[in-house]
Write an enzyme that holds these catalytic residues in place. Structure first.
Site, mmCIF file in Angstrom:
data_model
loop_
_atom_site.group_PDB
_atom_site.id
_atom_site.type_symbol
_atom_site.label_atom_id
_atom_site.label_comp_id
_atom_site.label_asym_id
_atom_site.label_seq_id
_atom_site.Cartn_x
_atom_site.Cartn_y
_atom_site.Cartn_z
ATOM 1 N N CYS A 160 1.983 2.220 12.956
ATOM 2 C CA CYS A 160 3.110 3.017 12.494
ATOM 3 C C CYS A 160 3.528 4.064 13.511
ATOM 4 C CB CYS A 160 2.760 3.716 11.189
ATOM 5 S SG CYS A 160 1.917 2.633 10.056
ATOM 6 N N GLN B 30 -7.789 -0.098 3.537
ATOM 7 C CA GLN B 30 -8.647 -0.658 4.598
ATOM 8 C C GLN B 30 -10.002 -1.118 4.066
ATOM 9 O OE1 GLN B 30 -8.073 -1.338 7.848
ATOM 10 N NE2 GLN B 30 -5.969 -0.607 7.776
ATOM 11 N N GLY C 30 0.806 -1.209 0.000
ATOM 12 C CA GLY C 30 0.000 0.000 0.000
ATOM 13 C C GLY C 30 0.845 1.267 0.000
HETATM 14 C C1 LIG Z 1 -1.608 -0.531 6.061
HETATM 15 C C2 LIG Z 1 -1.970 0.685 5.338
HETATM 16 C C3 LIG Z 1 -1.113 1.227 4.367
HETATM 17 C C4 LIG Z 1 0.255 0.661 4.092
HETATM 18 O O1 LIG Z 1 0.213 -0.556 3.407
HETATM 19 P P1 LIG Z 1 1.539 -1.451 3.383
HETATM 20 O O2 LIG Z 1 1.199 -2.570 2.447
HETATM 21 O O3 LIG Z 1 1.763 -1.936 4.773
HETATM 22 O O4 LIG Z 1 2.640 -0.608 2.867
HETATM 23 C C5 LIG Z 1 -1.523 2.348 3.687
HETATM 24 N N1 LIG Z 1 -2.721 2.910 3.927
HETATM 25 C C6 LIG Z 1 -3.573 2.411 4.839
HETATM 26 C C7 LIG Z 1 -4.891 3.074 5.045
HETATM 27 C C8 LIG Z 1 -3.228 1.290 5.580
HETATM 28 O O5 LIG Z 1 -4.070 0.823 6.500
#
Ligand SMILES: *Cc1c(COP(=O)(O)O)cnc(C)c1O
Length: 391
Positions: free
Chosen positions: A324, A179, A70
């Site tokens: 995070c 999400q 993400g």
């Molecule tokens: C977890 C998350 C991300 C990051 O995704 P990764 O695959 O861990 O890099 C970005 N945006 C939202 C809303 C998330 O919940």
């Protein structure tokens, strides 16, 4: 006993995903760019996964770019729109105050590069107002990026309305749907978006793999230069096993979407019923526009971190908000953005559920959390002060 209620941080790999991945790790381990049989087998799996992912979100296979997750998808989409905007002298970007850091920190970096950024209010209910988006767009605006659902409080944004405004004003619209995908219906056409980010590990796929959907005709800008993978837009040998696992997880999630939404929201309602009774507690975010499985609460007079540790000792894995920001003592930017006072924001608890949870687990949580909150309050000088002031 372990009760895992931190599914907004990451999820358990499903058996369907694992079983789909195994052949790619064992037999069809070739490089999809190789011309021989083993390579071409991998290539077939890769392109089938692209078709499957595209179908799951109403896109076509050519609009799907595989990424490392993400965060990369957020970075690449935002930088693409920023770059395309700059070519036309448009260097203004609109987003919201409670985006994921993958978005907010990319915007921070762009500010250093001469872009201006407007972060819209999300109000007490945790929802962006489409009219605020319309009012913020100027002739300089190149991008609007608003998340589909918030990762800490679970509120769902009016994405298709915002997308429509952006279409009318000819401004690129990106949404971080990390999400949402696999949890609520997601269709890129209904959402009127140009770009959309997905991460596999939020819906029982593997970590380290995601998708950037980019509407046909938008020239993606590379973050990583090298080979010609992903039609030249994302270099590096593809994470084929991860990609195939993600496609399998997404298929499974979408096939059981209605059933899971019902099951998961019933469990969440049990938590609301039980935990909502705790005195001086509050539920964060508008529950009428909400993900089925995310519940965020604050308990006055306690520290979220202490609560988490004591809950962990009792077998409950939860979070105080975003994975995070844990480890830092700053309260969540999401809770502050919806107007939760700093001292209350410190006492937050996020329980995020999946279809692997059970109602028995919810009953245990409803029994356990009030005990732990009471104990922490009994040793809290802050709580003593709050209750004294009342008398
Ligand atoms: C977890 C998350 C991300 C990051 O995704 P990764 O695959 O861990 O890099 C970005 N945006 C939202 C809303 C998330 O919940």
């Amino acid at each position: 006993m372990t009760i895992y209620t931190d599914n907004a941080a990451t999820t358990k790999l499903s058996d369907a995903a694992l079983n789909a991945m195994l052949p790619l790790l064992k037999e069809s381990y070739g490089n999809p760019s190789s011309l021989h049989t083993v390579g071409q087998q991998a290539k077939e799996y890769l392109e089938q996964a692209r078709e499957d992912v595209a179908q799951a979100i109403g896109a076509s296979a050519k609009e799907i770019y595989f990424t490392s997750g993400g965060s990369e998808a957020d970075n690449q989409s935002i930088r693409t729109a920023a770059y395309l905007g700059a070519k036309k002298g448009k260097k203004h970007i609109i987003s919201s105050k409670f985006e994921h850091h993958a978005v907010l920190h990319t915007l921070k970096a762009l500010e250093q590069e001469g872009y201006s950024v407007t972060l819209l209010d999300v109000y007490e209910n945790g929802i962006v107002k489409p009219e605020d988006v319309a009012n913020a767009i100027t002739d300089e605006t190149c991008l609007v990026t608003i998340m589909t659902a918030n990762n800490e409080i679970g509120t769902i944004q009016p994405i298709s309305e915002i997308g429509k405004i952006c279409q009318e004003k000819k401004v690129y619209f990106h949404t971080d749907a990390v999400q949402a995908v696999g949890h609520i219906p997601v269709d890129v056409n209904k959402m009127n978006c140009d770009m959309l980010s997905i991460s596999a590990h939020k819906f029982h796929g593997p970590k380290g793999v995601g998708v950037l959907y980019v509407k046909k005709g938008i020239p993606l800008k590379n973050l990583i230069e090298g080979g010609a993978q992903e039609r030249g837009k994302r270099a590096g040998t593809e994470n084929v096993a991860g990609i195939v696992g993600m496609a399998a997880a997404l298929k499974e999630a979408n096939e059981s979407l209605d059933e899971n939404m019902k099951k998961i929201s019933a469990m969440r309602d049990r938590l609301i019923d039980g935990l909502g009774k705790i005195e001086r507690s509050r539920i964060n975010g508008d529950l009428s526009h909400h993900l089925p499985g995310t519940l965020n609460m604050c308990f006055e007079g306690i520290e979220g971190e202490s609560l988490l540790l004591l809950l962990d000792a009792k077998g409950i894995c939860a979070s105080s908000g975003s994975a995070c920001t844990s480890g830092s003592l700053d309260p969540s930017h999401v809770l502050l953005s919806i107007g939760v006072p700093v001292e209350i924001a410190h006492g937050s608890l996020r329980l995020s559920l999946s279809e692997y949870n059970t109602m028995e687990e919810m009953n245990y949580i409803v029994d356990t959390v009030p005990q732990v909150v009471s104990y922490l309050r009994s040793i809290s000088p802050v709580w003593e002060k709050i209750t004294k002031e009342e008398k």
